[in-house]
Scaffold this motif. Structure first.
Motif, PDB file in Angstrom:
ATOM      1  N   HIS A  88      36.211 -21.044  26.133  1.00  0.00           N
ATOM      2  CA  HIS A  88      36.036 -20.441  24.814  1.00  0.00           C
ATOM      3  C   HIS A  88      34.646 -20.693  24.246  1.00  0.00           C
ATOM      4  N   ILE A  89      34.084 -21.855  24.551  1.00  0.00           N
ATOM      5  CA  ILE A  89      32.751 -22.130  23.995  1.00  0.00           C
ATOM      6  C   ILE A  89      31.632 -21.694  24.943  1.00  0.00           C
ATOM      7  N   ASN A  90      31.990 -21.200  26.122  1.00  0.00           N
ATOM      8  CA  ASN A  90      30.970 -20.715  27.052  1.00  0.00           C
ATOM      9  C   ASN A  90      30.519 -19.320  26.613  1.00  0.00           C
ATOM     10  N   PRO A  91      29.267 -19.179  26.207  1.00  0.00           N
ATOM     11  CA  PRO A  91      28.814 -17.878  25.710  1.00  0.00           C
ATOM     12  C   PRO A  91      28.940 -16.775  26.763  1.00  0.00           C
ATOM     13  N   LEU A  92      28.853 -17.156  28.033  1.00  0.00           N
ATOM     14  CA  LEU A  92      28.918 -16.163  29.093  1.00  0.00           C
ATOM     15  C   LEU A  92      30.289 -15.479  29.124  1.00  0.00           C
ATOM     16  N   THR A  93      31.308 -16.212  28.672  1.00  0.00           N
ATOM     17  CA  THR A  93      32.649 -15.638  28.582  1.00  0.00           C
ATOM     18  C   THR A  93      32.613 -14.328  27.806  1.00  0.00           C
ATOM     19  N   TYR A  94      31.783 -14.317  26.755  1.00  0.00           N
ATOM     20  CA  TYR A  94      31.749 -13.136  25.886  1.00  0.00           C
ATOM     21  C   TYR A  94      30.995 -11.987  26.530  1.00  0.00           C
ATOM     22  N   GLY A  95      30.096 -12.316  27.465  1.00  0.00           N
ATOM     23  CA  GLY A  95      29.447 -11.256  28.235  1.00  0.00           C
ATOM     24  C   GLY A  95      30.459 -10.591  29.162  1.00  0.00           C
ATOM     25  N   VAL A  96      31.198 -11.433  29.891  1.00  0.00           N
ATOM     26  CA  VAL A  96      32.208 -10.919  30.814  1.00  0.00           C
ATOM     27  C   VAL A  96      33.270 -10.148  30.027  1.00  0.00           C
ATOM     28  N   GLU A  97      33.686 -10.744  28.919  1.00  0.00           N
ATOM     29  CA  GLU A  97      34.733 -10.150  28.080  1.00  0.00           C
ATOM     30  C   GLU A  97      34.278  -8.795  27.508  1.00  0.00           C
ATOM     31  N   GLY A  98      33.019  -8.768  27.049  1.00  0.00           N
ATOM     32  CA  GLY A  98      32.479  -7.531  26.486  1.00  0.00           C
ATOM     33  C   GLY A  98      32.474  -6.415  27.512  1.00  0.00           C
ATOM     34  N   LEU A  99      32.034  -6.743  28.724  1.00  0.00           N
ATOM     35  CA  LEU A  99      31.993  -5.737  29.791  1.00  0.00           C
ATOM     36  C   LEU A  99      33.394  -5.269  30.151  1.00  0.00           C
ATOM     37  N   ARG A 100      34.303  -6.240  30.211  1.00  0.00           N
ATOM     38  CA  ARG A 100      35.683  -5.904  30.581  1.00  0.00           C
ATOM     39  C   ARG A 100      36.280  -4.955  29.541  1.00  0.00           C
ATOM     40  N   ASN A 101      35.971  -5.258  28.287  1.00  0.00           N
ATOM     41  CA  ASN A 101      36.395  -4.415  27.190  1.00  0.00           C
ATOM     42  C   ASN A 101      35.914  -2.979  27.350  1.00  0.00           C
ATOM     43  N   LEU A 102      34.624  -2.853  27.753  1.00  0.00           N
ATOM     44  CA  LEU A 102      34.018  -1.527  27.854  1.00  0.00           C
ATOM     45  C   LEU A 102      34.512  -0.776  29.085  1.00  0.00           C
ATOM     46  N   LEU A 103      34.642  -1.503  30.196  1.00  0.00           N
ATOM     47  CA  LEU A 103      34.957  -0.835  31.459  1.00  0.00           C
ATOM     48  C   LEU A 103      36.450  -0.572  31.616  1.00  0.00           C
ATOM     49  N   PHE A 104      37.271  -1.433  31.041  1.00  0.00           N
ATOM     50  CA  PHE A 104      38.727  -1.254  31.127  1.00  0.00           C
ATOM     51  C   PHE A 104      39.312  -1.204  29.727  1.00  0.00           C
ATOM     52  N   PRO A 105      39.050  -0.174  28.999  1.00  0.00           N
ATOM     53  CA  PRO A 105      39.471  -0.138  27.593  1.00  0.00           C
ATOM     54  C   PRO A 105      40.987  -0.193  27.426  1.00  0.00           C
ATOM     55  N   GLU A 106      41.721   0.194  28.474  1.00  0.00           N
ATOM     56  CA  GLU A 106      43.189   0.232  28.313  1.00  0.00           C
ATOM     57  C   GLU A 106      43.811  -1.164  28.473  1.00  0.00           C
ATOM     58  N   THR A 107      43.093  -2.090  29.182  1.00  0.00           N
ATOM     59  CA  THR A 107      43.616  -3.437  29.351  1.00  0.00           C
ATOM     60  C   THR A 107      43.335  -4.255  28.091  1.00  0.00           C
ATOM     61  N   PRO A 108      44.351  -4.901  27.535  1.00  0.00           N
ATOM     62  CA  PRO A 108      44.101  -5.657  26.302  1.00  0.00           C
ATOM     63  C   PRO A 108      43.131  -6.812  26.534  1.00  0.00           C
ATOM     64  N   GLY A 109      42.161  -6.922  25.659  1.00  0.00           N
ATOM     65  CA  GLY A 109      41.133  -7.947  25.808  1.00  0.00           C
ATOM     66  C   GLY A 109      41.438  -9.178  24.990  1.00  0.00           C
ATOM     67  N   LEU A 110      40.566 -10.164  25.140  1.00  0.00           N
ATOM     68  CA  LEU A 110      40.716 -11.449  24.465  1.00  0.00           C
ATOM     69  C   LEU A 110      40.263 -11.345  23.005  1.00  0.00           C
ATOM     70  N   SER A 111      39.134 -10.645  22.847  1.00  0.00           N
ATOM     71  CA  SER A 111      38.583 -10.498  21.502  1.00  0.00           C
ATOM     72  C   SER A 111      37.973  -9.105  21.412  1.00  0.00           C
ATOM     73  N   PRO A 112      37.821  -8.574  20.202  1.00  0.00           N
ATOM     74  CA  PRO A 112      37.242  -7.234  20.089  1.00  0.00           C
ATOM     75  C   PRO A 112      35.788  -7.201  20.545  1.00  0.00           C
ATOM     76  N   LEU A 113      35.353  -6.018  20.955  1.00  0.00           N
ATOM     77  CA  LEU A 113      33.994  -5.845  21.474  1.00  0.00           C
ATOM     78  C   LEU A 113      32.943  -6.321  20.476  1.00  0.00           C
ATOM     79  N   SER A 114      33.162  -5.988  19.206  1.00  0.00           N
ATOM     80  CA  SER A 114      32.153  -6.328  18.199  1.00  0.00           C
ATOM     81  C   SER A 114      31.928  -7.834  18.127  1.00  0.00           C
ATOM     82  N   SER A 115      32.992  -8.632  18.245  1.00  0.00           N
ATOM     83  CA  SER A 115      32.788 -10.073  18.138  1.00  0.00           C
ATOM     84  C   SER A 115      32.128 -10.608  19.407  1.00  0.00           C
ATOM     85  N   SER A 116      32.420  -9.990  20.573  1.00  0.00           N
ATOM     86  CA  SER A 116      31.712 -10.384  21.799  1.00  0.00           C
ATOM     87  C   SER A 116      30.218 -10.139  21.647  1.00  0.00           C
ATOM     88  N   ILE A 117      29.886  -8.942  21.141  1.00  0.00           N
ATOM     89  CA  ILE A 117      28.466  -8.598  20.992  1.00  0.00           C
ATOM     90  C   ILE A 117      27.807  -9.516  19.972  1.00  0.00           C
TER      91      ILE A 117
END
Lengths: 299, 275
Positions: B219-248
């Motif tokens: 959770h405190i690893n900033p890179l998590t939010y990079g991976v999460e952000g990409l996952r959000n964008l590339l697989f929009p139908e799969t529920p993500g951990l946090s919204p794209l805006s907070s990842s960015i």
């Protein structure tokens, strides 16, 4: 560094002479704003190098001992890059690059990668980099290291041109006596201290007369003591040699050899050099053994 | 630092060079140097290709029934993490050039120029960022092969995420490389940092499956939010951990912090003969 104080005048070719480890490079780094002195201060064109580095940096051109040109760029690109760092741009920068490359004799190699250049040519690009922004002061750290004699001569001739025609103050560090001789004025450093300051001629003249060097057969200390008491001069021992200074050396040596039969292997008499000034002021040779070996392997 | 308003009569170009021009020229140099070293060009273009060829064929047969991330095929799951990994390594290793510049003496000539340190940091970091982001985007070529299709807006957002991750990591690389004098020491430190950073970014296994303290680290690893952000964008139908805006937003903060760190490292003036 301790108690080193000197001024460099406008349009002067000033030398900092000293053996390796004498503090030349430290002083050079302070003057070029790379290091902040622990105590004391350095002013360049009236600006403190520690407090106003940005002002000083605009006034100085710096040529480092290590190569700073980018091998992967052409001569032109190196200067284009350098010009941008100094806020030069566009057509004015282009003109200046062409002009400066012609000045250092590289007009026909402008578009070639620096990695294809000889050592002397790369050094000329280095010099062009330092001069590109029309500095008032040019600092060079051992600029002739690794250059052949011809390239050394060219470089020194060019430094004189800069002094005479562009009225640039040039400060050069060197460990070579023959280079120091070419400076207008000199500061000689040893172990972080200023040991002498003046023109090469003044410095040599402070030595009374000629320098006499005797190679002792027996104990050089004993020989030195007897010479001191007999001639009333200060004699110093350098390895197997006894050295002292006297006027009319060529006459003195005959009496010396006659006075100490069987104790002297060889005698030499010479006009004082800057090395003699160094020995005179510090009591030891410019090159200690370790230094001399390092120099030989360098060559 | 002193204000630079005082004009000196002896000088013809006494206005400050500013930040933009020096930063631009350092960035430009970084790219030219890259382009002139053919092996690096080949490396940047070929390594994502090779990586994916090996990975794709290996995973394709070994984990056919894998459901490590819920209903998702593992190769799909791994895709954003692989992209981040490529960016991670390239970003940090481009800053090895800081050590090379220092050794070659080039850095000295930049440091005695009237250029603010922030321009030096910005130029070098943007240079590395450009290369790393370009490599990451080359990897996007494979997206259609695993059935990912996206529109132009999504593409721009992907570019943004990749850019932010590259920028932050390049700045980190800069901060680590600045005080170092050998590339082997750099390698040692980087391996210490990089591998855990990447492993704990959700690239290999999802946060949801991790045990308590590991999840905390993730959770405190900033890179998590990079991976999460990409996952959000590339697989929009799969529920993500946090919204794209907070990842960015997290990535922006991460970038600013890393840039600040790099700037701090570069701005220390010294009484030692370090430079």
């Amino acid at each position: 560094m301790d108690g080193v104080s000197f001024d460099v005048r406008p349009a002067e070719l000033f030398g900092l002479l000293g053996p390796n480890g004498s503090g030349k490079t430290t002083l050079f780094r302070i003057l070029s704003t790379l290091m902040v002195p622990n105590a004391g201060r350095a002013l360049v064109v009236g600006r403190d190098t520690a407090k106003e580095p940005a002002c000083v940096r605009r006034q100085i051109g710096v040529v480092f001992q290590a190569q700073s040109v980018d091998q992967k760029l052409t001569a032109y690109e190196n200067l284009w890059h350098q010009g941008h760092l100094y806020g030069l741009r566009g057509a004015a920068l282009q003109r200046r690059i062409t002009e400066i490359l012609a000045r250092v004799g590289l007009a026909d190699r402008v578009k070639e990668l620096v990695e294809t250049f000889s050592g002397g040519m790369a050094r000329r690009v280095e010099l062009a980099k330092g001069l590109l922004h029309n500095p008032t002061v040019l600092l060079l750290d051992e600029p002739t290291t690794g250059l052949d004699p011809g390239a050394r001569r060219d470089l020194w001739a060019y430094l004189k041109v800069l002094r005479d025609e562009e009225r640039i103050s040039v400060l050069v560090t060197t460990h070579l006596m023959e280079e120091a001789e070419r400076c207008d004025r000199l500061a000689i450093l040893n172990e972080g201290k200023l040991v002498a300051l003046g023109t090469p001629l003044e410095l040599r003249q402070e030595i009374g007369g000629d320098v006499i060097l005797l190679e002792a057969i027996g104990d050089p200390m004993a020989l030195a003591e007897r010479i001191q008491s007999r001639y009333n001069v200060a004699a110093s021992v350098l390895g197997r040699h006894v050295r002292f200074e006297m006027e009319n050396g060529h006459r003195v040596i005959t009496t010396v050899v006659e006075a100490f039969p069987g104790e002297i292997q060889a005698v030499s008499v010479s006009k004082p050099t800057l090395e003699d000034v160094f020995i005179h002021r510090t009591g030891h040779r410019f090159w200690n053994q370790a230094n001399a070996e390092a120099l030989n392997s360098e060559r | 630092m002193a204000t630079q308003t005082a004009s000196l009569p002896t000088h013809t170009s006494s206005e400050s060079a500013g930040i933009v021009l020096p930063a631009f020229t350092l960035w430009w140099r970084e790219l030219v140097r890259f382009y002139r070293q053919r092996t690096r060009v080949i490396g940047v273009i070929a390594s994502p290709l090779v990586f994916w060829a090996v990975l794709g064929s290996g995973f394709g047969t070994s984990f056919r029934a894998g459901d490590a991330a819920g209903q998702q095929h593992y190769l799909d799951y791994f895709y954003p993490g692989a992209l981040i990994m490529i960016v991670l390594f390239t970003s940090i290793f481009t800053m090895m050039s800081v050590i090379e510049d220092r050794k070659e003496g080039f850095l000295l000539s930049v440091m005695v120029a009237p250029v603010p340190r922030s321009a030096i940091v910005l130029g070098k970091v943007l240079g590395g960022t450009t290369l790393a982001a370009a490599q990451g985007l080359i990897f996007l070529i494979f997206a259609p092969f695993i059935g990912i299709h996206f529109g132009f807006t999504t593409f721009l957002l992907v570019v943004l995420v990749v850019f932010l991750v590259s920028f932050a990591l390049t700045a980190l690389g800069f901060a680590i490389a600045w005080p170092m004098d050998s590339t082997s020491a750099f390698h040692a430190i980087i391996n210490l940092f990089l591998i855990p950073l990447w492993l704990l970014s959700g690239a290999l296994f999802p946060l949801s499956g991790a045990s308590g303290w590991i999840r905390g680290l993730m959770h405190i690893n900033p890179l998590t939010y990079g991976v999460e952000g990409l996952r959000n964008l590339l697989f929009p139908e799969t529920p993500g951990l946090s919204p794209l805006s907070s990842s960015i937003a997290t990535l922006v903060l991460f970038s600013l912090f890393m840039f600040g760190l790099a700037f701090f490292m570069a701005n220390r003036r010294t009484t030692k003969p370090a430079a």
